[in-house]
Write a protein that holds these residues in place. Structure first.
Motif, PDB file in Angstrom:
ATOM      1  N   ASP A  18     -39.037  44.444  24.956  1.00  0.00           N
ATOM      2  CA  ASP A  18     -40.059  45.245  25.630  1.00  0.00           C
ATOM      3  C   ASP A  18     -41.384  44.500  25.745  1.00  0.00           C
ATOM      4  O   ASP A  18     -42.106  44.637  26.736  1.00  0.00           O
ATOM      5  CB  ASP A  18     -40.297  46.556  24.866  1.00  0.00           C
ATOM      6  N   ARG A  62     -34.637  54.227  27.744  1.00  0.00           N
ATOM      7  CA  ARG A  62     -35.471  55.110  28.558  1.00  0.00           C
ATOM      8  C   ARG A  62     -36.800  55.437  27.877  1.00  0.00           C
ATOM      9  O   ARG A  62     -37.448  56.424  28.211  1.00  0.00           O
ATOM     10  CB  ARG A  62     -34.723  56.399  28.865  1.00  0.00           C
ATOM     11  N   ASP A  64     -39.588  54.143  28.255  1.00  0.00           N
ATOM     12  CA  ASP A  64     -40.659  54.199  29.252  1.00  0.00           C
ATOM     13  C   ASP A  64     -40.210  54.948  30.502  1.00  0.00           C
ATOM     14  O   ASP A  64     -40.815  54.821  31.566  1.00  0.00           O
ATOM     15  CB  ASP A  64     -41.124  52.786  29.619  1.00  0.00           C
ATOM     16  N   ARG A  66     -37.202  54.796  32.233  1.00  0.00           N
ATOM     17  CA  ARG A  66     -36.129  54.287  33.087  1.00  0.00           C
ATOM     18  C   ARG A  66     -35.643  52.940  32.562  1.00  0.00           C
ATOM     19  O   ARG A  66     -36.272  52.339  31.682  1.00  0.00           O
ATOM     20  CB  ARG A  66     -36.625  54.113  34.519  1.00  0.00           C
ATOM     21  N   ASP A  68     -35.580  49.267  32.679  1.00  0.00           N
ATOM     22  CA  ASP A  68     -36.678  48.452  33.195  1.00  0.00           C
ATOM     23  C   ASP A  68     -36.326  47.013  33.511  1.00  0.00           C
ATOM     24  O   ASP A  68     -37.044  46.359  34.257  1.00  0.00           O
ATOM     25  CB  ASP A  68     -37.820  48.442  32.173  1.00  0.00           C
ATOM     26  N   SER A  69     -35.266  46.473  32.923  1.00  0.00           N
ATOM     27  CA  SER A  69     -35.018  45.039  33.047  1.00  0.00           C
ATOM     28  C   SER A  69     -33.542  44.748  33.238  1.00  0.00           C
ATOM     29  O   SER A  69     -32.676  45.586  32.971  1.00  0.00           O
ATOM     30  CB  SER A  69     -35.522  44.314  31.792  1.00  0.00           C
ATOM     31  N   GLU A  72     -31.656  45.121  29.931  1.00  0.00           N
ATOM     32  CA  GLU A  72     -31.280  46.481  29.566  1.00  0.00           C
ATOM     33  C   GLU A  72     -30.082  46.961  30.386  1.00  0.00           C
ATOM     34  O   GLU A  72     -29.164  47.598  29.853  1.00  0.00           O
ATOM     35  CB  GLU A  72     -32.467  47.420  29.763  1.00  0.00           C
ATOM     36  N   ARG A 107     -36.411  47.412  42.398  1.00  0.00           N
ATOM     37  CA  ARG A 107     -36.150  47.025  41.015  1.00  0.00           C
ATOM     38  C   ARG A 107     -35.039  45.985  40.964  1.00  0.00           C
ATOM     39  O   ARG A 107     -34.002  46.129  41.593  1.00  0.00           O
ATOM     40  CB  ARG A 107     -35.763  48.259  40.204  1.00  0.00           C
ATOM     41  N   LEU A 109     -32.559  44.811  38.851  1.00  0.00           N
ATOM     42  CA  LEU A 109     -31.721  44.975  37.667  1.00  0.00           C
ATOM     43  C   LEU A 109     -30.445  44.158  37.732  1.00  0.00           C
ATOM     44  O   LEU A 109     -29.820  43.887  36.709  1.00  0.00           O
ATOM     45  CB  LEU A 109     -31.366  46.455  37.477  1.00  0.00           C
TER      46      LEU A 109
END
Length: 208
Positions: A18, A62, A64, A66, A68-69, A72, A107, A109
């Motif tokens: 994070d 989740r 934050d 959603r 995010d990366s 993840e 995004r 991902l």
């Protein structure tokens, strides 16, 4: 040396992911493999993801709001793929992330960096196929009502778009699997058979 053997160590892995940006590519492999091993094989029952472990994973990812990366997203897909069974919430979270990528197009991902909002690209189809087939544990297709609803939403939102040819085939097979066998006992083609069918259909379209 002994891997990630405690929840505290798992928490620290998430904290590092994070807080640090522009990580070396080797970090994602270490992050995904270490946490997958912890969640699937180092907690009871081994080979299965418990409700408790699923809640931990979902809450951390989740944290934050959603996924995010790439790390993840790759983690949750790998956990689904490696486990013999896992709670449906993990599958829905992964499918929802793909849906959001398709609709928003912003995004990164999975797949290439350049995305088209509102279009199901080949990378999206591959991600959806991986998630849907992985959860069965034996290479067959199982689709719940919640997952079918999500796929219908995606299909409706991209109707008329320049979608990848493979999307329609995957969508039809997934919905048929749900309708024919709502409880999820595998009845439709395995992943290998699906890929072979997709290649044959592409060849026929090219000849036509």
């Amino acid at each position: 040396r002994d891997g990630i053997v405690s929840r505290d160590e798992a928490e620290r892995m998430f904290d590092l992911n994070d807080r640090c940006a522009n990580n070396d590519p080797a970090w994602m492999a270490f992050f995904v493999e270490g946490l997958t091993d912890h969640l699937v094989w180092r907690t009871e029952p081994r080979g299965h993801v418990s409700e408790e472990d699923a809640r931990f994973l979902i809450e951390r990812i989740r944290k934050d709001g959603r996924i995010d990366s790439r790390a993840e997203f790759e983690l949750i897909v790998t956990v689904i793929d490696r486990a013999e069974s896992c709670p449906q919430e993990l599958v829905v979270l992964a499918l929802g992330a793909v849906r959001d990528v398709v609709l928003q197009g912003s995004r990164l991902l999975f797949g290439p960096q350049r995305r088209r909002a509102g279009v199901v690209d080949a990378a999206d189809v591959e991600a959806l196929r991986t998630i849907l087939y992985a959860q069965a544990g034996d290479g067959s297709l199982r689709v719940s009502r919640q997952e079918a609803d999500l796929l219908f939403d995606l299909n409706d939102a991209t109707r008329g778009a320049d979608n990848a040819p493979a999307w329609q085939g995957l969508f039809v097979q997934a919905i048929a699997s749900h309708l024919v066998n709502p409880l999820g006992t595998p009845r439709l083609p395995t992943r290998a058979e699906d890929r072979k069918s997709t290649r044959l259909n592409s060849s026929h379209q090219s000849v036509s």
